[in-house]
Design a protein around this motif. Structure first.
Motif, PDB file in Angstrom:
ATOM      1  N   ALA A 147       1.175  -1.248   0.210  1.00 27.89           N
ATOM      2  CA  ALA A 147       0.774   0.264   0.118  1.00 27.89           C
ATOM      3  C   ALA A 147       1.142   1.338   0.135  1.00 27.89           C
ATOM      4  O   ALA A 147       0.201   2.161  -0.584  1.00 27.89           O
ATOM      5  CB  ALA A 147      -0.795  -0.096   1.500  1.00 27.89           C
ATOM      6  N   VAL A 148       1.637   1.676   0.598  1.00 26.24           N
ATOM      7  CA  VAL A 148       2.561   2.127   0.803  1.00 26.24           C
ATOM      8  C   VAL A 148       3.416   2.578  -0.716  1.00 26.24           C
ATOM      9  O   VAL A 148       3.777   3.669  -0.617  1.00 26.24           O
ATOM     10  CB  VAL A 148       3.867   2.708   1.701  1.00 26.24           C
ATOM     11  N   ASN A 149       3.745   1.531  -1.097  1.00 28.72           N
ATOM     12  CA  ASN A 149       4.612   1.072  -2.303  1.00 28.72           C
ATOM     13  C   ASN A 149       3.953   1.567  -3.363  1.00 28.72           C
ATOM     14  O   ASN A 149       4.088   3.101  -4.714  1.00 28.72           O
ATOM     15  CB  ASN A 149       4.980  -0.144  -2.369  1.00 28.72           C
ATOM     16  N   ILE A 150       2.339   1.780  -3.611  1.00 25.73           N
ATOM     17  CA  ILE A 150       1.739   1.978  -5.035  1.00 25.73           C
ATOM     18  C   ILE A 150       1.501   3.240  -4.418  1.00 25.73           C
ATOM     19  O   ILE A 150       0.833   4.675  -5.548  1.00 25.73           O
ATOM     20  CB  ILE A 150       0.802   0.919  -5.186  1.00 25.73           C
ATOM     21  N   ASN A 151       0.968   3.583  -3.299  1.00 28.44           N
ATOM     22  CA  ASN A 151       0.500   5.234  -3.093  1.00 28.44           C
ATOM     23  C   ASN A 151       1.039   6.078  -2.925  1.00 28.44           C
ATOM     24  O   ASN A 151       1.303   7.317  -3.327  1.00 28.44           O
ATOM     25  CB  ASN A 151      -0.911   4.857  -1.664  1.00 28.44           C
ATOM     26  N   VAL A 152       2.266   6.132  -1.551  1.00 29.36           N
ATOM     27  CA  VAL A 152       3.173   6.778  -1.563  1.00 29.36           C
ATOM     28  C   VAL A 152       4.587   7.362  -2.199  1.00 29.36           C
ATOM     29  O   VAL A 152       5.010   8.628  -2.029  1.00 29.36           O
ATOM     30  CB  VAL A 152       3.636   6.672  -0.145  1.00 29.36           C
ATOM     31  N   THR A 153       5.013   5.810  -2.625  1.00 30.66           N
ATOM     32  CA  THR A 153       6.162   6.135  -3.887  1.00 30.66           C
ATOM     33  C   THR A 153       5.922   6.326  -5.034  1.00 30.66           C
ATOM     34  O   THR A 153       4.688   6.870  -5.295  1.00 30.66           O
ATOM     35  CB  THR A 153       7.289   5.406  -3.344  1.00 30.66           C
ATOM     36  N   THR A 154       7.238   6.929  -5.574  1.00 35.62           N
ATOM     37  CA  THR A 154       6.275   6.964  -6.859  1.00 35.62           C
ATOM     38  C   THR A 154       7.195   6.302  -8.030  1.00 35.62           C
ATOM     39  O   THR A 154       7.273   5.736  -9.448  1.00 35.62           O
ATOM     40  CB  THR A 154       8.031   8.210  -7.375  1.00 35.62           C
ATOM     41  N   MET A 155       6.407   4.934  -7.549  1.00 34.09           N
ATOM     42  CA  MET A 155       6.580   3.729  -8.509  1.00 34.09           C
ATOM     43  C   MET A 155       6.129   3.147  -9.588  1.00 34.09           C
ATOM     44  O   MET A 155       6.237   3.733 -10.543  1.00 34.09           O
ATOM     45  CB  MET A 155       6.082   2.289  -7.343  1.00 34.09           C
ATOM     46  N   ALA A 156       3.998   4.178  -9.736  1.00 33.59           N
ATOM     47  CA  ALA A 156       3.508   3.995 -10.567  1.00 33.59           C
ATOM     48  C   ALA A 156       3.952   5.337 -11.639  1.00 33.59           C
ATOM     49  O   ALA A 156       4.653   4.772 -12.828  1.00 33.59           O
ATOM     50  CB  ALA A 156       1.838   4.470 -10.133  1.00 33.59           C
ATOM     51  N   GLU A 157       4.718   6.270 -11.029  1.00 27.89           N
ATOM     52  CA  GLU A 157       4.619   7.635 -12.110  1.00 27.89           C
ATOM     53  C   GLU A 157       6.440   6.862 -12.594  1.00 27.89           C
ATOM     54  O   GLU A 157       6.842   7.206 -14.057  1.00 27.89           O
ATOM     55  CB  GLU A 157       5.254   8.881 -11.333  1.00 27.89           C
ATOM     56  N   SER A 158       7.420   6.277 -12.084  1.00 30.60           N
ATOM     57  CA  SER A 158       8.880   5.047 -12.726  1.00 30.60           C
ATOM     58  C   SER A 158       8.121   4.778 -14.040  1.00 30.60           C
ATOM     59  O   SER A 158       9.093   4.858 -15.220  1.00 30.60           O
ATOM     60  CB  SER A 158       9.478   4.846 -11.837  1.00 30.60           C
ATOM     61  N   VAL A 159       7.036   3.993 -13.761  1.00 35.16           N
ATOM     62  CA  VAL A 159       6.489   3.530 -14.671  1.00 35.16           C
ATOM     63  C   VAL A 159       6.415   3.966 -16.281  1.00 35.16           C
ATOM     64  O   VAL A 159       6.903   3.649 -16.807  1.00 35.16           O
ATOM     65  CB  VAL A 159       5.755   2.386 -14.374  1.00 35.16           C
ATOM     66  N   VAL A 160       5.411   5.156 -16.130  1.00 36.13           N
ATOM     67  CA  VAL A 160       4.496   5.859 -17.467  1.00 36.13           C
ATOM     68  C   VAL A 160       6.130   6.761 -17.794  1.00 36.13           C
ATOM     69  O   VAL A 160       6.238   6.728 -18.532  1.00 36.13           O
ATOM     70  CB  VAL A 160       4.117   6.807 -16.791  1.00 36.13           C
ATOM     71  N   GLU A 161       7.176   6.868 -16.643  1.00 35.11           N
ATOM     72  CA  GLU A 161       8.498   7.645 -17.656  1.00 35.11           C
ATOM     73  C   GLU A 161       9.292   7.261 -18.392  1.00 35.11           C
ATOM     74  O   GLU A 161      10.263   6.982 -18.844  1.00 35.11           O
ATOM     75  CB  GLU A 161       8.877   8.457 -16.216  1.00 35.11           C
ATOM     76  N   ASN A 162       9.215   5.791 -17.555  1.00 35.98           N
ATOM     77  CA  ASN A 162      10.027   4.729 -18.439  1.00 35.98           C
ATOM     78  C   ASN A 162       9.726   4.433 -20.116  1.00 35.98           C
ATOM     79  O   ASN A 162      10.678   3.668 -20.657  1.00 35.98           O
ATOM     80  CB  ASN A 162      10.255   3.335 -18.068  1.00 35.98           C
ATOM     81  N   PHE A 163       8.653   4.868 -20.412  1.00 33.24           N
ATOM     82  CA  PHE A 163       7.903   4.253 -22.012  1.00 33.24           C
ATOM     83  C   PHE A 163       7.581   5.063 -22.415  1.00 33.24           C
ATOM     84  O   PHE A 163       6.788   5.466 -23.181  1.00 33.24           O
ATOM     85  CB  PHE A 163       6.235   3.332 -21.216  1.00 33.24           C
ATOM     86  N   VAL A 164       7.933   6.685 -21.981  1.00 35.33           N
ATOM     87  CA  VAL A 164       7.482   8.246 -22.991  1.00 35.33           C
ATOM     88  C   VAL A 164       8.348   8.324 -23.685  1.00 35.33           C
ATOM     89  O   VAL A 164       8.767   9.868 -24.426  1.00 35.33           O
ATOM     90  CB  VAL A 164       6.868   9.398 -21.983  1.00 35.33           C
ATOM     91  N   GLY A 165       9.964   7.508 -24.450  1.00 40.16           N
ATOM     92  CA  GLY A 165      10.643   8.025 -25.283  1.00 40.16           C
ATOM     93  C   GLY A 165      11.795   8.823 -24.467  1.00 40.16           C
ATOM     94  O   GLY A 165      11.614   9.770 -25.339  1.00 40.16           O
TER      95      GLY A 165
END
Length: 231
Positions: free
Chosen positions: A151-169
């Protein structure tokens, strides 16, 4: 042969533990969370796109809609993807997977102890009830820690944002308004915790019954008149 009471309690505990292991194993293969966020090309301030990330423990899917450009859908491996951007989410995710593996190990030990004691010498227990207490308690406690870490990892850290930034070229993007929704895999950990506690309760009931029976056997001697005991 052990008593029917001993067989029933330990077999019941083993059955409950085996169900909990099956639930956790199934949950580990299911989706755990979905994160949605608004997206805009960096610096424009015009948020007309969105990104949706669906995660399980080891793999995930990213759906981009004008984030930036026309977007698309990509599949990815969780750990290799997020390790490229941030350290903290990777550490938390690896720790969570490790704790889940320990939960399965301790549950397997609890199951083996329950099955062994259900057919062992009727007057002896090998590492049980204490063995079942220890293994099932560790399983329950560690699985609660897993729920908190994820819950902390998906809500508090930038884990999800890191995934998006990795695929925007390499295009800078702004991401805001992140919302998360927990999925089936995450919620299946909760019945696993409950079943681990039920397993402890069953063995405690057996232990208490044995203790009560032993006390009842000793009571006639304790309550006997002093004259009879002297005689």
């Amino acid at each position: 042969m052990p008593s029917i009471e001993k067989i029933l309690y330990f077999m019941s505990s083993g059955l409950v533990t085996s169900i909990s292991v099956g639930l956790l194993g199934f949950g580990m293969s299911e989706q755990w969370a979905e994160a949605t966020m608004s997206c805009a090309r960096g610096g424009t301030g015009f948020f007309n796109g969105s990104a949706v990330i669906i995660l399980d423990l080891f793999n995930g899917t990213l759906q981009r809609n004008f984030c930036p450009g026309f977007g698309g859908q990509e599949k990815f491996e969780v750990i290799p993807t997020i390790i490229k951007k941030e350290v903290t989410p990777v550490v938390l995710h690896i720790l969570m997977v490790f704790l889940l593996a320990l939960c399965l190990l301790f549950s397997a030990c609890s199951l083996l102890l329950s099955l062994y004691n259900s057919v062992s010498n009727p007057y002896e227990t090998y590492l049980g009830p204490m063995g079942v207490y220890a293994c099932s308690s560790l399983s329950a406690c560690l699985s609660v820690v897993v729920l908190i870490l994820f819950a902390v990892n998906i809500n508090v850290t930038t884990m999800a944002e890191s995934v998006v930034e990795n695929f925007v070229g390499g295009v800078p993007v702004d991401l805001i308004d992140k919302t998360t929704k927990m999925k089936l895999g995450y919620f299946l950990v909760i019945p696993y915790v409950i079943l681990s506690l039920i397993s402890i309760g069953l063995i405690y009931a057996y232990d208490h019954a044995v203790y009560t029976h032993r006390r009842e056997q000793q009571r006639p001697t304790e309550d006997a008149p002093k004259e009879i005991m002297m005689y």
